[in-house]
Design a protein around this motif. Structure first.
Motif, PDB file in Angstrom:
ATOM      1  N   ASP A   1       0.798  -1.220   0.000  1.00 51.22           N
ATOM      2  CA  ASP A   1       0.000   0.000   0.000  1.00 51.22           C
ATOM      3  C   ASP A   1       0.832   1.273   0.000  1.00 51.22           C
ATOM      4  O   ASP A   1       0.276   2.373  -0.052  1.00 51.22           O
ATOM      5  N   ASP A   2       2.146   1.147   0.079  1.00 50.50           N
ATOM      6  CA  ASP A   2       2.994   2.342   0.066  1.00 50.50           C
ATOM      7  C   ASP A   2       2.919   3.041  -1.289  1.00 50.50           C
ATOM      8  O   ASP A   2       2.734   2.394  -2.326  1.00 50.50           O
ATOM      9  N   HIS A   3       3.079   4.361  -1.261  1.00 53.52           N
ATOM     10  CA  HIS A   3       3.002   5.160  -2.484  1.00 53.52           C
ATOM     11  C   HIS A   3       4.117   4.736  -3.441  1.00 53.52           C
ATOM     12  O   HIS A   3       5.288   4.635  -3.063  1.00 53.52           O
ATOM     13  N   THR A   4       3.748   4.500  -4.695  1.00 54.18           N
ATOM     14  CA  THR A   4       4.714   3.983  -5.665  1.00 54.18           C
ATOM     15  C   THR A   4       5.847   4.963  -5.958  1.00 54.18           C
ATOM     16  O   THR A   4       6.969   4.544  -6.248  1.00 54.18           O
ATOM     17  N   VAL A   5       5.585   6.265  -5.895  1.00 56.61           N
ATOM     18  CA  VAL A   5       6.635   7.252  -6.136  1.00 56.61           C
ATOM     19  C   VAL A   5       7.698   7.165  -5.045  1.00 56.61           C
ATOM     20  O   VAL A   5       8.905   7.174  -5.322  1.00 56.61           O
ATOM     21  N   ALA A   6       7.249   7.071  -3.788  1.00 51.90           N
ATOM     22  CA  ALA A   6       8.188   6.958  -2.672  1.00 51.90           C
ATOM     23  C   ALA A   6       9.012   5.683  -2.782  1.00 51.90           C
ATOM     24  O   ALA A   6      10.222   5.680  -2.513  1.00 51.90           O
ATOM     25  N   VAL A   7       8.378   4.598  -3.185  1.00 51.60           N
ATOM     26  CA  VAL A   7       9.085   3.327  -3.347  1.00 51.60           C
ATOM     27  C   VAL A   7      10.156   3.456  -4.429  1.00 51.60           C
ATOM     28  O   VAL A   7      11.297   3.016  -4.258  1.00 51.60           O
ATOM     29  N   SER A   8       9.803   4.063  -5.553  1.00 52.32           N
ATOM     30  CA  SER A   8      10.752   4.218  -6.653  1.00 52.32           C
ATOM     31  C   SER A   8      11.933   5.093  -6.254  1.00 52.32           C
ATOM     32  O   SER A   8      13.087   4.790  -6.585  1.00 52.32           O
ATOM     33  N   LEU A   9      11.665   6.192  -5.557  1.00 47.93           N
ATOM     34  CA  LEU A   9      12.741   7.078  -5.131  1.00 47.93           C
ATOM     35  C   LEU A   9      13.674   6.380  -4.149  1.00 47.93           C
ATOM     36  O   LEU A   9      14.898   6.487  -4.257  1.00 47.93           O
ATOM     37  N   ALA A  10      13.107   5.665  -3.195  1.00 46.38           N
ATOM     38  CA  ALA A  10      13.923   4.971  -2.201  1.00 46.38           C
ATOM     39  C   ALA A  10      14.761   3.874  -2.842  1.00 46.38           C
ATOM     40  O   ALA A  10      15.968   3.766  -2.597  1.00 46.38           O
ATOM     41  N   CYS A  11      14.128   3.074  -3.673  1.00 45.65           N
ATOM     42  CA  CYS A  11      14.847   1.969  -4.319  1.00 45.65           C
ATOM     43  C   CYS A  11      15.880   2.484  -5.321  1.00 45.65           C
ATOM     44  O   CYS A  11      16.972   1.917  -5.440  1.00 45.65           O
ATOM     45  N   GLY A  12      15.549   3.566  -6.028  1.00 39.29           N
ATOM     46  CA  GLY A  12      16.498   4.158  -6.959  1.00 39.29           C
ATOM     47  C   GLY A  12      17.726   4.700  -6.246  1.00 39.29           C
ATOM     48  O   GLY A  12      18.857   4.544  -6.716  1.00 39.29           O
ATOM     49  N   SER A  13      17.514   5.324  -5.089  1.00 34.75           N
ATOM     50  CA  SER A  13      18.630   5.863  -4.316  1.00 34.75           C
ATOM     51  C   SER A  13      19.515   4.749  -3.772  1.00 34.75           C
ATOM     52  O   SER A  13      20.750   4.827  -3.840  1.00 34.75           O
ATOM     53  N   LEU A  14      18.899   3.704  -3.221  1.00 35.63           N
ATOM     54  CA  LEU A  14      19.669   2.591  -2.675  1.00 35.63           C
ATOM     55  C   LEU A  14      20.433   1.848  -3.759  1.00 35.63           C
ATOM     56  O   LEU A  14      21.575   1.416  -3.555  1.00 35.63           O
ATOM     57  N   SER A  15      19.818   1.700  -4.932  1.00 34.73           N
ATOM     58  CA  SER A  15      20.522   1.030  -6.020  1.00 34.73           C
ATOM     59  C   SER A  15      21.702   1.879  -6.490  1.00 34.73           C
ATOM     60  O   SER A  15      22.748   1.354  -6.876  1.00 34.73           O
ATOM     61  N   GLY A  16      21.549   3.202  -6.447  1.00 33.31           N
ATOM     62  CA  GLY A  16      22.641   4.101  -6.805  1.00 33.31           C
ATOM     63  C   GLY A  16      23.810   3.977  -5.840  1.00 33.31           C
ATOM     64  O   GLY A  16      24.974   3.941  -6.249  1.00 33.31           O
ATOM     65  N   ILE A  17      23.499   3.907  -4.553  1.00 34.29           N
ATOM     66  CA  ILE A  17      24.551   3.756  -3.545  1.00 34.29           C
ATOM     67  C   ILE A  17      25.270   2.424  -3.718  1.00 34.29           C
ATOM     68  O   ILE A  17      26.501   2.345  -3.626  1.00 34.29           O
ATOM     69  N   ALA A  18      24.517   1.370  -3.997  1.00 32.29           N
ATOM     70  CA  ALA A  18      25.119   0.044  -4.182  1.00 32.29           C
ATOM     71  C   ALA A  18      26.055   0.021  -5.388  1.00 32.29           C
ATOM     72  O   ALA A  18      27.191  -0.464  -5.304  1.00 32.29           O
ATOM     73  N   SER A  19      25.598   0.554  -6.526  1.00 30.50           N
ATOM     74  CA  SER A  19      26.429   0.533  -7.726  1.00 30.50           C
ATOM     75  C   SER A  19      27.640   1.448  -7.571  1.00 30.50           C
ATOM     76  O   SER A  19      28.728   1.139  -8.061  1.00 30.50           O
ATOM     77  N   SER A  20      27.486   2.574  -6.863  1.00 31.55           N
ATOM     78  CA  SER A  20      28.616   3.471  -6.616  1.00 31.55           C
ATOM     79  C   SER A  20      29.690   2.762  -5.802  1.00 31.55           C
ATOM     80  O   SER A  20      30.886   2.875  -6.097  1.00 31.55           O
TER      81      SER A  20
END
Length: 300
Positions: A200-219
């Motif tokens: 039920d979490d807002h999809t925009v918030a999920v995308s932003l959070a997951c996008g940021s974490l994936s960025g940190i991982a790849s960095s």
């Protein structure tokens, strides 16, 4: 590596499927997506990427300055380095505008990535000279050897030959595949796990959070390659003597020997700091431009 590849996980997936693959998109969103067309979507992506790069340019320049410190600095100097100290030095000696040194060429270089117009390796190779020029402009502090994009390109070709524009390309090409693969795999894995646990979490918030974490991982994984690339790009710049006389792996060994393993991650903190705002700005700008372009199209 490059933030745009990570931001692209969100932006290129800005459509309904990427935000929430388990739900059917609303009819209005479907109509809006089709109305603006491919060209408008690419334009929105390019502008979003440009704005994101401009907003995070100060952190990007700090990253570059830290990455290259080990080339001509002694250990004592490196130990005193800090983000606040370097930022204060830039303001005091170069002025606030210096945080955006090389930003114009960055936008020109990254536009194909942001627009999704070319495959990763092709785009990296084609636009690489601009990336090298961006590094050299950003690395300049008090003495300006290169007066701008055109002057830098001419000077490098004259002093180092055309191949001088492609120094460090090998490290770039080695990092493209892992960077994209990590970004997408971590993003998709996190998003699927999140939605299974909190549907039920807002999809925009999920995308932003997951996008940021994936960025940190790849960095974290690809940062050493990025650091080597930056240092290779500066080899022989401004007539300075070469620091590294070996290949890629020889440079890794030299850095570890002279600076320790931590030397491979010099500048990682400002890189981390720019991931979250970079993803957020790019994503929100992209979505806003899609709405504006759709409304413009409807009124025409």
């Amino acid at each position: 590596m490059q933030t745009e590849a990570r931001v692209g996980v969100v932006v290129e997936g800005g459509g309904p499927r990427a935000l929430n693959s388990n739900k059917q998109p609303p009819i209005r969103q479907q109509q809006q997506h089709s109305q603006i067309g491919t060209v408008s979507q690419l334009l929105a992506g390019g502008l979003a990427g440009a704005l994101s790069k401009t907003c995070t340019a100060p952190l990007a320049r700090l990253t570059i300055l830290f990455q290259i410190q080990g080339m001509h600095s002694n250990v004592a100097t490196l130990e005193k380095a800090s983000i606040w100290h370097e930022a204060s030095r830039i303001v005091r000696e170069e002025g606030v505008r210096a945080f955006w040194k090389g930003n114009l060429v960055t936008i020109a270089h990254r536009l194909p990535y942001s627009c999704g117009g070319m495959a990763g390796i092709t785009a990296a190779t084609t636009t690489y000279p601009l990336d090298l020029v961006r590094t050299r402009l950003a690395a300049q502090t008090n003495v300006l050897y290169y007066r701008g994009i055109g002057h830098a390109l001419q000077t490098i070709c004259r002093e180092e030959g055309v191949l001088g524009l492609y120094k460090g390309l090998g490290a770039t090409l080695l990092g493209v595949g892992p960077n994209i693969a990590l970004s997408f795999s971590v993003y998709e894995s996190l998003r699927s796990l999140w939605q299974s646990q909190r549907p039920d979490d807002h999809t925009v918030a999920v995308s932003l959070a997951c996008g940021s974490l994936s960025g940190i991982a790849s960095s974290t994984v690809t940062f050493p390659l990025d650091l080597v690339r930056r240092r290779k790009q500066l080899e022989g710049a401004g007539g300075r003597a070469r620091v590294y006389t070996t290949g890629l792996f020889g440079i890794f060994k030299h850095i570890i020997k002279t600076e320790g393993f931590r030397g491979l991650y010099r500048g990682i903190m400002p890189e981390y700091y720019k991931v979250v705002p970079g993803v957020g700005i790019c994503f929100m700008t992209y979505e806003t431009l899609k709405v504006l372009l759709a409304d413009l199209h409807a009124t025409v």
